[in-house]
Design an enzyme around this catalytic site. Structure first.
Site, PDB file in Angstrom:
ATOM      1  N   THR A 174       0.852  -1.178   0.000  1.00 41.34           N
ATOM      2  CA  THR A 174       0.000   0.000   0.000  1.00 41.34           C
ATOM      3  C   THR A 174       0.890   1.230   0.000  1.00 41.34           C
ATOM      4  O   THR A 174       2.042   1.140   0.376  1.00 41.34           O
ATOM      5  CB  THR A 174      -0.807  -0.029   1.328  1.00 41.34           C
ATOM      6  OG1 THR A 174      -1.487  -1.254   1.424  1.00 41.34           O
ATOM      7  CG2 THR A 174      -1.782   1.106   1.465  1.00 41.34           C
ATOM      8  N   ARG A 194     -12.113  -9.057  -3.603  1.00 40.74           N
ATOM      9  CA  ARG A 194     -11.448  -9.066  -2.290  1.00 40.74           C
ATOM     10  C   ARG A 194     -11.122  -7.630  -1.863  1.00 40.74           C
ATOM     11  O   ARG A 194     -10.567  -6.847  -2.609  1.00 40.74           O
ATOM     12  CB  ARG A 194     -10.179  -9.899  -2.373  1.00 40.74           C
ATOM     13  CG  ARG A 194      -9.352  -9.947  -1.074  1.00 40.74           C
ATOM     14  CD  ARG A 194      -8.275  -8.891  -1.045  1.00 40.74           C
ATOM     15  NE  ARG A 194      -7.359  -9.052   0.083  1.00 40.74           N
ATOM     16  CZ  ARG A 194      -6.469  -8.137   0.435  1.00 40.74           C
ATOM     17  NH1 ARG A 194      -6.361  -7.010  -0.239  1.00 40.74           N
ATOM     18  NH2 ARG A 194      -5.667  -8.341   1.462  1.00 40.74           N
ATOM     19  N   GLY A 243      -9.132  -5.426   1.147  1.00 41.95           N
ATOM     20  CA  GLY A 243      -8.229  -5.515   2.291  1.00 41.95           C
ATOM     21  C   GLY A 243      -8.584  -4.469   3.335  1.00 41.95           C
ATOM     22  O   GLY A 243      -9.744  -4.080   3.490  1.00 41.95           O
ATOM     23  N   THR A 263       0.182  -0.661   6.342  1.00 31.08           N
ATOM     24  CA  THR A 263       0.476  -1.409   5.129  1.00 31.08           C
ATOM     25  C   THR A 263       0.798  -2.847   5.501  1.00 31.08           C
ATOM     26  O   THR A 263       1.164  -3.127   6.631  1.00 31.08           O
ATOM     27  CB  THR A 263       1.662  -0.787   4.356  1.00 31.08           C
ATOM     28  OG1 THR A 263       1.970  -1.612   3.236  1.00 31.08           O
ATOM     29  CG2 THR A 263       2.898  -0.649   5.220  1.00 31.08           C
TER      30      THR A 263
HETATM   31  N1  GLY Z   1      -2.774  -3.750   2.894  1.00 31.48           N
HETATM   32  C1  GLY Z   1      -3.281  -3.849   1.605  1.00 31.48           C
HETATM   33  C2  GLY Z   1      -4.132  -5.006   1.367  1.00 31.48           C
HETATM   34  O1  GLY Z   1      -3.959  -6.053   1.986  1.00 31.48           O
HETATM   35  O2  GLY Z   1      -4.997  -4.897   0.563  1.00 31.48           O
END
Ligand code: GLY
Length: 308
Positions: free
Chosen positions: A176, A204, A206, A227
């Site tokens: 990220t 999906r 996150g 992140t």
């Molecule tokens: N931290 C970014 C994700 O897992 O989407």
């Protein structure tokens, strides 16, 4: 009683926590440098924390070498789906977009949502909302780079055991970009933007779009951007945990304690950047590297580092 000193403006940015390969370190340094310089320009001239982090994140979304905006990792269908979020610590307003497919700057979309009556918009509904609310769309193909097409091919060739969705591979850019700022008035803002995890399931989402997981800002505590592997971060509510820790800990300790908990209790991998309400800066990560840069009013030039 003495009045507390005025807050000092500060900015910290990151471009992901993972095993950043030697041949990608220079690009990560360059991305962080460009972001901190542009964001700091906003803050040092009296600009808002919100504007500083949007400026910094936009620059990293434009950088093809980073996993945000164009150049992001591909999902199993070979498409880019982007998540982003932003929060204003002065009124605790937050906005997020998830699985959007037609925007080079999803952080602009998140900021648009923040100022609406919604907090989170996803998928085709988010794409449609942003287009009708002043965010210029692109073609989904415009977000795809040849490098990521090749990377997905290599990932799929490994087969289901080692392929996508089985674990967060430290050798994949499953991360990220993000930024946290405090401005000269003491307002704090935090945000993040990502393409998510390479080879992810379509749909999906996150942590990055979710306030309290991927980012959090509260003028009474501080600001956080996260992140790493999104699923454990989501289960832990990592950003909110850091903000709670900031009530009794400085930014460095809050970041460190939270990452220890992410690892020991949630088996997560990742990193956080943090600014306390006094302008103190902290970060922590349990990955081999985390590309980051920070600057405040007492520094003559930005720190660029995190193992890059
Ligand atoms: N931290 C970014 C994700 O897992 O989407």
């Amino acid at each position: 009683m003495d009045k507390p000193p005025p807050p000092r403006a500060a900015l910290i940015v990151h471009a992901g926590a993972w095993a950043i390969p030697d041949d990608e370190r220079e690009a990560h340094r360059a991305g962080c440098t460009a972001a901190i310089e542009a964001g700091w320009e906003v803050l040092k001239t009296g600009g808002r924390a919100l504007d500083a982090i949007v400026t910094a994140i936009r620059i990293m979304e434009d950088d093809f070498s980073l996993n945000a905006g164009r150049g992001s990792v591909l999902n199993l269908d070979g498409r880019v789906e982007l998540d982003a979020g932003i929060m204003d610590g002065s009124d605790l307003s937050a906005g997020g977009v998830a699985a959007v497919t037609r925007y080079k700057h999803p952080i602009d979309g998140a900021e648009r949502v923040r100022t609406s009556r919604h907090v989170l918009l996803v998928g085709s509904g988010a794409d449609r909302y942003l287009e009708t609310h002043g965010i210029h769309p692109c073609e989904p193909e415009d977000l795809i780079t040849e490098r990521e097409v090749e990377r997905l091919k290599e990932l799929l060739a490994k087969g289901p055991q080692k392929g996508p969705g089985t674990d967060f591979g430290m050798d994949l850019p499953g991360d990220t970009v993000g930024a946290v700022a405090i401005d000269q008035t003491g307002n704090i803002a935090a945000g993040a933007s990502t393409g998510g995890v390479a080879g992810k399931m379509p749909g999906r989402m996150g942590d990055t779009a979710i306030p309290g997981s991927g980012y959090f800002a509260d003028n009474l505590a501080g600001g956080v951007s996260c992140t790493g592997w999104g699923e454990p971060i989501l289960r832990m509510g990592l950003a909110r945990r850091v903000a709670d820790l900031l009530r009794d800990n400085n930014a460095t300790d809050a970041a460190w304690i939270a990452i220890q908990e992410l690892e020991s209790r949630f088996k997560g991998k990742g990193g956080v950047i943090v600014i306390g309400r006094d302008g103190s800066i902290g970060f922590s990560y349990n990955t081999p590297a985390m590309a980051l840069a920070y600057m405040d009013e007492e520094m003559e030039m930005p720190f660029i580092g995190g193992g890059i």
